[in-house]
Structures are given as C-alpha cells and as structure tokens.
Write a protein that holds these residues in place. Structure first.
Motif, PDB file in Angstrom:
ATOM      1  N   ASP A   1       9.707   2.464   4.308  1.00 18.75           N
ATOM      2  CA  ASP A   1      10.161   1.831   5.548  1.00 18.75           C
ATOM      3  C   ASP A   1       9.865   0.336   5.532  1.00 18.75           C
ATOM      4  O   ASP A   1      10.631  -0.461   6.083  1.00 18.75           O
ATOM      5  CB  ASP A   1       9.483   2.489   6.757  1.00 18.75           C
ATOM      6  CG  ASP A   1       9.996   3.893   7.010  1.00 18.75           C
ATOM      7  OD1 ASP A   1      11.099   4.216   6.524  1.00 18.75           O
ATOM      8  OD2 ASP A   1       9.280   4.674   7.675  1.00 18.75           O
ATOM      9  N   ASP A   2       8.744  -0.056   4.907  1.00 20.02           N
ATOM     10  CA  ASP A   2       8.421  -1.478   4.809  1.00 20.02           C
ATOM     11  C   ASP A   2       9.458  -2.212   3.964  1.00 20.02           C
ATOM     12  O   ASP A   2       9.862  -3.337   4.284  1.00 20.02           O
ATOM     13  CB  ASP A   2       7.030  -1.664   4.198  1.00 20.02           C
ATOM     14  CG  ASP A   2       5.917  -1.216   5.127  1.00 20.02           C
ATOM     15  OD1 ASP A   2       6.159  -1.140   6.339  1.00 20.02           O
ATOM     16  OD2 ASP A   2       4.801  -0.936   4.639  1.00 20.02           O
TER      17      ASP A   2
ATOM     18  N   GLN B   1       3.691  -4.194  10.632  1.00 19.06           N
ATOM     19  CA  GLN B   1       5.070  -4.600  10.467  1.00 19.06           C
ATOM     20  C   GLN B   1       5.256  -6.083  10.781  1.00 19.06           C
ATOM     21  O   GLN B   1       6.095  -6.754  10.174  1.00 19.06           O
ATOM     22  CB  GLN B   1       5.979  -3.751  11.374  1.00 19.06           C
ATOM     23  CG  GLN B   1       5.922  -2.251  11.062  1.00 19.06           C
ATOM     24  CD  GLN B   1       6.394  -1.941   9.650  1.00 19.06           C
ATOM     25  OE1 GLN B   1       7.091  -2.742   9.051  1.00 19.06           O
ATOM     26  NE2 GLN B   1       6.011  -0.792   9.124  1.00 19.06           N
TER      27      GLN B   1
ATOM     28  N   SER C   1       6.108  -5.658   0.525  1.00 21.51           N
ATOM     29  CA  SER C   1       4.975  -5.062   1.230  1.00 21.51           C
ATOM     30  C   SER C   1       3.726  -5.110   0.349  1.00 21.51           C
ATOM     31  O   SER C   1       3.825  -5.304  -0.865  1.00 21.51           O
ATOM     32  CB  SER C   1       5.299  -3.626   1.631  1.00 21.51           C
ATOM     33  OG  SER C   1       5.632  -2.863   0.495  1.00 21.51           O
TER      34      SER C   1
ATOM     35  N   ILE D   1       4.338  -8.004   7.681  1.00 22.98           N
ATOM     36  CA  ILE D   1       5.400  -8.001   6.690  1.00 22.98           C
ATOM     37  C   ILE D   1       6.505  -8.980   7.078  1.00 22.98           C
ATOM     38  O   ILE D   1       7.033  -9.733   6.253  1.00 22.98           O
ATOM     39  CB  ILE D   1       5.998  -6.587   6.538  1.00 22.98           C
ATOM     40  CG1 ILE D   1       4.928  -5.612   6.034  1.00 22.98           C
ATOM     41  CG2 ILE D   1       7.189  -6.604   5.582  1.00 22.98           C
ATOM     42  CD1 ILE D   1       4.404  -5.929   4.666  1.00 22.98           C
TER      43      ILE D   1
END
Length: 438
Positions: A98-99, A69, A11, A72
């Motif tokens: 979370d990434d 997202q 990320s 990513i």
C-alpha cells in the motif's frame, strides 16, 4: 551550472540507502534493518559515464506523532519538488505494498520522469517477482540488488537520459554567487542590501523565499548574477518541518554559483545545519565567503569578533582559506565591502599559475619535506601543471598515485597558498600517473 539531481524515494526498508551508497561509491548513508533509520536528508555527488549529478537519499524521515503515510508523502513530494529524475525503489521480496501505491499515486501527478527499481532481487529465482510492479504504472521495472550491485548500471543508464545537459561555463565571465544558509539568517535582506533595492520579499517568517530569484547586474567593470536560494512551495502540514531542508534547497543554487556566501546568524551562532549547507559547497569545490549577519544585534566587547572568528575556524576546519566578514543587512554595516571581496575571491578562483613557477614550488616543497611511505611505496612527483580553473585544478604527475597520502596533498596546498594570495578559493590537487595523459 546546474548538473542535475536524482532523488531516491520509496517506503522505508526497501534498500534506498544501500542503492544510494552503491551509486555514490561510498558508505555515506547509514544502513540498518530498522524502518526509518535515515533521519536527515543525505546528498552527494555521483558520476556515471562521465556524467556528474547530485543524488539525494530521501528515505525514512520520522515525524513524531504523525501517521506513517504522511511521512511517506513528505519523502515523495520533496523529491518531486527538487529532482530532475526520480528513482522509485521497491522491495521485490515482499511485492507491491500500500505504501508503494501511495508513492506511485503522488508520482503520477508529477511531470518528472521516474525510474522504477525492484530491489532485493538477489538471485535468478526472484527475477519473475518484478512483473507485479508493472501495476504501479510508473514504467518498466528494473531488477536490482543494492547489496550485490546487480542492476545498478541499468538504473544509471536510464537516469542519465533524463538529466540536463552539462555546459562548459569556464569561458563565461559573469561572476555568479549565491547566499546559502539556514532559514531566517537574513539572506534575502542581504540580497536587497547588496542590490540596494527591493528585488526580493523580506520577511521574518522562516521559509519566505519560495522560488529562485537570479538577478543580473553590473558592478564597476564586471557582470554579476546573484542567486537567491530557492525554497519549497508550501503545501500544507507536510512542510511544517521545512527548516530542516535548507541544505537540500541550496543544492541547485550552489551548483550554479562560482562563489557561495555562507550566511551565519551572529546572534544564534553556528549550527549543525550551517555545516551541512557549506559541506556541499566544499564538496562541489566552490569558492566560499563567510558572512556573519545581524552583527549589530550582538552584544560585543573588544574581543568578541576575534573569539567568534576563532570558533568559526574551529567549527569549519577545512575552510581556513575562506574570508570572514561581519555585516548587518539592517544597518548596512560593511555591506559595501561585500562586492569588492567577491571580486577578490573570484580573481583567486580563476587565477592561473605559470607552469615553471608551479614546478619550482612543488619541487622545493618535496626537498623540504619528502612524501611519506604509504600503501607500500613512496610517491614521487615529477611534474605539475594547472589544468583548469573554477576551481584551480592542478595535476601532479607522479610514479604511483595510490602512494600519495592525503596529508601530503594538504601540505602541498599550503605551500601553494603561501606563494599566492588565493582568498576564498579551493585548490583541487589531482594525482596522475606520469605515463598517462591528463
């Protein structure tokens, strides 16, 4: 020969570009404390324990009006598609995010090996932060600090375990060449025209070529392999900006080639992407030919070709040795000139200069123009010897290599070119201390 590729994923703001710069030994990636600052694919050549490999910094591309997202996911999937081994960089100060979990879930589906770096472990008190990252399930975390260079050697020790073995191909007499350039310039059409048969799919849709197609054939008395640059497999909307990755897709084709044919669209002219693509070929010391395709579609007068050539020389300042050929895959204009030109360039790429002749050229060049004072001294070349081909590599044995200015190496290269017809081939001049072995 494909030397292997390491892709750095993760990320934004975890320090990918800092680690990239550490690995390649220079500040090529822009480093800022802003999420998503690395907007284009950045790639370079690196070496560790005599092992050469490519490094791609894949971080932080921003897609307008797209969720973060998806951004990513694009980084990770492109890395998986192209790399032999993936360096997954995380932030040890903030812990698992979370990434990170999203990237890890994508990497789990891949059969590619992953090296996990927990970055920003700048002091011993932070060392215990790495254990949380075992939860990602992608291997043993390695404590690193890109800023201070901590753990970089440990990372590279793991990386080179997964890179393909290098083979010495200088004894291979097959002439390998690839067509490189941005999408829709007519590379596949030129492949067909050269082979005079439909070996690859030709389409006006950008990005049609999805896989590398290496075709071997004979021409006169020589064996050739033509390498079509590989495309990415299209998997939904994340590749809607696929045209941006032509340079990345060409890396392996360039590595496997002796000669790279840079294909430029004669109608659209030279773009920044053309410069990015050929830049890697230059860095890799490949022989280069410039093909201006679709020349039949260009409105011309008696001076058009001359002006176009001037612009090419202006835009590609370090490619003055590369021949330019104006062709049309559609009408077969000058297609028959391509193969003889490739053979001529290959002969230059494998040319060997007698040591006595080479030293005469170098000594005469020094008499005509002395080396300048640089870094506190004046370099003196005592002896020169060609030590390799593909590319022509010449060792200059001197009193102190650090006193050699790059402009003087350029001057020596020009003197060598004045003496021999080295069409399309780079010359690699390497300074060596006269008291050390080659």
């Amino acid at each position: 020969m494909s030397i292997g590729t390491l892709a750095i994923v993760g990320s934004p703001s975890v320090g990918k570009s800092t680690i990239f710069n550490r690995i390649i030994g220079e500040k090529k990636s822009i480093i800022e404390e802003i999420r998503g600052v690395t907007r284009d694919r950045i790639y370079a050549r690196a070496s560790w324990l005599t092992k050469d490999f490519n490094v791609i910094d894949t971080g932080g591309i921003e897609i307008e009006d797209k969720p973060f997202q998806v951004q990513i996911r694009m980084q990770a999937e492109i890395a998986i598609e192209e790399a032999d081994v993936i360096l997954f960089v995380t932030d040890g100060k903030i812990g698992v995010t979370d990434d990170d979990k999203l990237v890890a879930s994508i990497l789990h589906k891949s059969k590619k090996p992953v090296v996990l770096a927990v970055n920003k472990i700048d002091n011993i008190e932070l060392k215990n932060n790495i254990y949380e990252f075992y939860n990602l399930g992608v291997g043993d975390p390695i404590a690193t600090s890109g800023v201070h260079g901590i753990g970089i050697g440990d990372i590279l020790d793991e990386v080179i375990k997964y890179l393909p073995k290098e083979e010495n191909t200088n004894n291979d007499t097959t002439i390998k060449f690839s067509l490189i350039g941005r999408p829709n310039v007519g590379k596949s059409s030129l492949v067909n025209a050269i082979l005079n048969e439909e070996r690859v799919i030709v389409s006006n849709i950008e990005g049609t070529t999805r896989d590398a197609i290496d075709t071997s054939f004979n021409y006169l008395d020589d064996k050739y392999t033509i390498i079509d640059t590989a495309g990415l497999k299209k998997r939904g909307k994340i590749y809607e900006a696929i045209d941006k990755y032509a340079a990345l897709r060409a890396l392996r084709a360039i590595d496997k080639s002796n000669i790279c044919l840079l294909v430029i669209d004669g109608e659209k002219g030279i773009t920044e992407q053309d410069k990015h693509v050929v830049g890697y070929a230059i860095d890799s010391k490949k022989a280069i030919i410039i093909l201006v395709n679709k020349w039949d579609l260009v409105v011309k007068d008696n001076n058009t070709m001359n002006e176009f050539s001037k612009n090419i020389r202006k835009q590609f300042k370090f490619l003055d040795y590369a021949p330019i050929l104006y062709v049309s895959a559609m009408t077969n204009q000058r297609i028959k000139e391509i193969m003889p030109l490739i053979k001529k360039v290959y002969d230059s790429y494998t040319y060997q200069i007698k040591t006595s002749v080479l030293n005469e050229i170098i000594q005469e060049a020094q008499m005509m123009n002395e080396t300048p004072d640089f870094n506190g001294g004046r370099c003196r070349i005592y002896y020169a010897q060609q030590v390799d081909v593909k590319p022509m590599t010449i060792a200059l044995f001197c009193n102190n290599p650090s006193w050699m200015h790059f402009s003087y190496l350029r001057y020596l290269e020009n003197r060598i070119r004045d003496s021999f017809e080295l069409i399309g081939s780079p010359i690699n001049l390497v300074c060596r201390n006269k008291n050390k072995d080659i």
